[in-house]
Design an enzyme around this catalytic site. Structure first.
Site, PDB file in Angstrom:
ATOM      1  N   ASP A  59       0.944  -1.380  -0.049  1.00  0.00           N
ATOM      2  CA  ASP A  59      -0.152  -0.385  -0.431  1.00  0.00           C
ATOM      3  C   ASP A  59       1.452   0.950   0.186  1.00  0.00           C
ATOM      4  OD1 ASP A  59       0.886  -0.029   2.790  1.00  0.00           O
ATOM      5  OD2 ASP A  59      -0.767   0.343   3.827  1.00  0.00           O
ATOM      6  N   SER A  60       1.804   1.152   0.069  1.00  0.00           N
ATOM      7  CA  SER A  60       3.171   2.200  -0.113  1.00  0.00           C
ATOM      8  C   SER A  60       3.191   2.652  -1.661  1.00  0.00           C
ATOM      9  CB  SER A  60       4.329   1.759   0.167  1.00  0.00           C
ATOM     10  OG  SER A  60       4.944   0.399  -0.539  1.00  0.00           O
ATOM     11  N   ASP A  98      -0.763  -6.324  -0.566  1.00  0.00           N
ATOM     12  CA  ASP A  98      -1.085  -5.199   0.484  1.00  0.00           C
ATOM     13  C   ASP A  98      -2.611  -5.061   0.773  1.00  0.00           C
ATOM     14  OD1 ASP A  98      -0.223  -4.499   2.553  1.00  0.00           O
ATOM     15  OD2 ASP A  98       0.605  -3.052   2.192  1.00  0.00           O
ATOM     16  N   LYS A 128      -1.208  -8.956   2.745  1.00  0.00           N
ATOM     17  CA  LYS A 128      -0.654  -8.938   3.855  1.00  0.00           C
ATOM     18  C   LYS A 128      -1.658  -8.130   4.148  1.00  0.00           C
ATOM     19  CE  LYS A 128       2.378  -5.446   3.793  1.00  0.00           C
ATOM     20  NZ  LYS A 128       2.311  -4.158   4.651  1.00  0.00           N
ATOM     21  N   GLU A 130      -2.076  -5.541   8.257  1.00  0.00           N
ATOM     22  CA  GLU A 130      -1.951  -4.795   9.288  1.00  0.00           C
ATOM     23  C   GLU A 130      -2.532  -4.659  10.656  1.00  0.00           C
ATOM     24  OE1 GLU A 130      -0.750  -0.928   8.953  1.00  0.00           O
ATOM     25  OE2 GLU A 130      -0.106  -0.975   6.866  1.00  0.00           O
ATOM     26  N   GLU A 196       8.078  -4.256  11.299  1.00  0.00           N
ATOM     27  CA  GLU A 196       8.693  -2.835  11.102  1.00  0.00           C
ATOM     28  C   GLU A 196       8.935  -2.378  12.167  1.00  0.00           C
ATOM     29  OE1 GLU A 196       6.270  -0.846   8.371  1.00  0.00           O
ATOM     30  OE2 GLU A 196       7.407   0.823   8.202  1.00  0.00           O
TER      31      GLU A 196
END
Ligand code: KIV
Length: 289
Positions: A59-60, A98, A128, A130, A196
């Site tokens: 998502d970056s 993501d 993925k 978070e 992270e």
């Protein structure tokens, strides 16, 4: 250096897909591996040729493709074509999609439906998400449904406003809690953990506490694997860089030089030369070169 012959765990065939058991076996063998983000065909195929076994369509992309200041604005519909491009143009790497902010937190069912879109429409091999213990039911449902899921713990950028900005997580009393969360994610069926911005000792303790691979970013050398955003790794990004980034190239400098040379050549009439133009008579094409 090109590394098209790497084997991963028991995956000796340099052309067959890297799969989750290969990553698990590498942990057992103590073989460390690298993961990079990728958002398009060229980057993905170059990283495949370099032997990178796992690509993350992060998502970056929100910051690195779409120009936002955080990962929060990017949507499922914006990320899906990027995932499709990466999975379509690579044969070997495991491609992880993501799930963006707001597309999985509400309920396990919401998470399931978003993950299914990334697998069916995007061709992703895993997803993925978070979070901490609150996303445990999401991880459990995906794992039960045959969707490999990586849990992203420690600093979770989608929660940056709640966490008070980009801050190291897992210091002091929090360390124990983070190790317990890691164990719970393994028990719920996560195939790997992304850790992270966590002190290296804590990340190493997590890595020792679970039998699934850990992928670190700003989490020290004790993780089983390391990930970087590719534009950071290759020196495309400008400005302040996080402490955990190492730049392996100056791609921005190379592109800047190329673009300036092109503009100069156009202004001075050096480009296009006869070799780039089409003569009236096809027979003269050779002489043109
Ligand atoms: O989206 C992303 O790029 C990430 C990084 C932490 C690798 O999740």
């Amino acid at each position: 250096m090109s590394d098209t012959t790497s084997s991963y765990g028991n995956n000796q065939n340099p052309h067959s897909r890297v799969r989750i058991p290969h990553l698990q076996q590498m942990k057992v063998l103590g073989q460390k591996w690298a993961m990079l983000t990728a958002y398009d065909m060229y980057a993905a195929s170059i990283f495949e040729e370099a032997g990178i076994p796992v690509l993350l369509v992060g998502d970056s992309a929100s910051n690195n493709v779409f120009g936002h200041e955080s990962t929060l604005p990017v949507t499922v519909d914006e990320l899906l074509p990027l995932v499709r491009a990466v999975s379509r143009t690579t044969r070997r790497p495991l491609v992880i999609a993501d799930l963006p902010f707001g597309s999985y937190q509400a309920t396990p069912e919401q998470c399931f439906h978003t993950a299914v879109r990334f697998m069916k429409e995007g061709g992703a091999h895993a997803v993925k998400i978070e979070g901490d213990m609150e996303i445990l039911p999401q991880v459990a449902l995906l794992a039960r449904s045959g969707i490999p899921v990586m849990a992203h713990i420690g600093f979770t950028p989608q929660a940056e406003h709640q966490l008070g900005g980009y801050r190291v997580q897992g210091r002091g009393q929090e360390a124990h809690r983070l190790i317990e969360s890691a164990r719970a994610f393994e028990a719920a069926g996560a195939f790997a953990l992304l850790i992270e911005m966590v002190p290296d000792e804590v990340a190493a303790q997590i890595t020792a506490a679970v039998s699934i691979p850990t992928v670190g970013i700003g989490a020290g050398v004790g993780c089983d694997a390391q990930v970087l955003v590719w534009q950071d790794m290759a020196g495309l990004r400008t400005g302040h860089l996080p402490r955990f980034v190492k730049q392996y190239a100056d791609l921005r400098g190379v592109l800047l030089g190329a673009a300036r040379d092109f503009a100069d050549d156009v202004q001075t009439g050096k480009f296009p030369g006869p070799e780039h133009a089409f003569p009236l008579d096809r027979a003269q094409e050779k002489n043109h070169r």
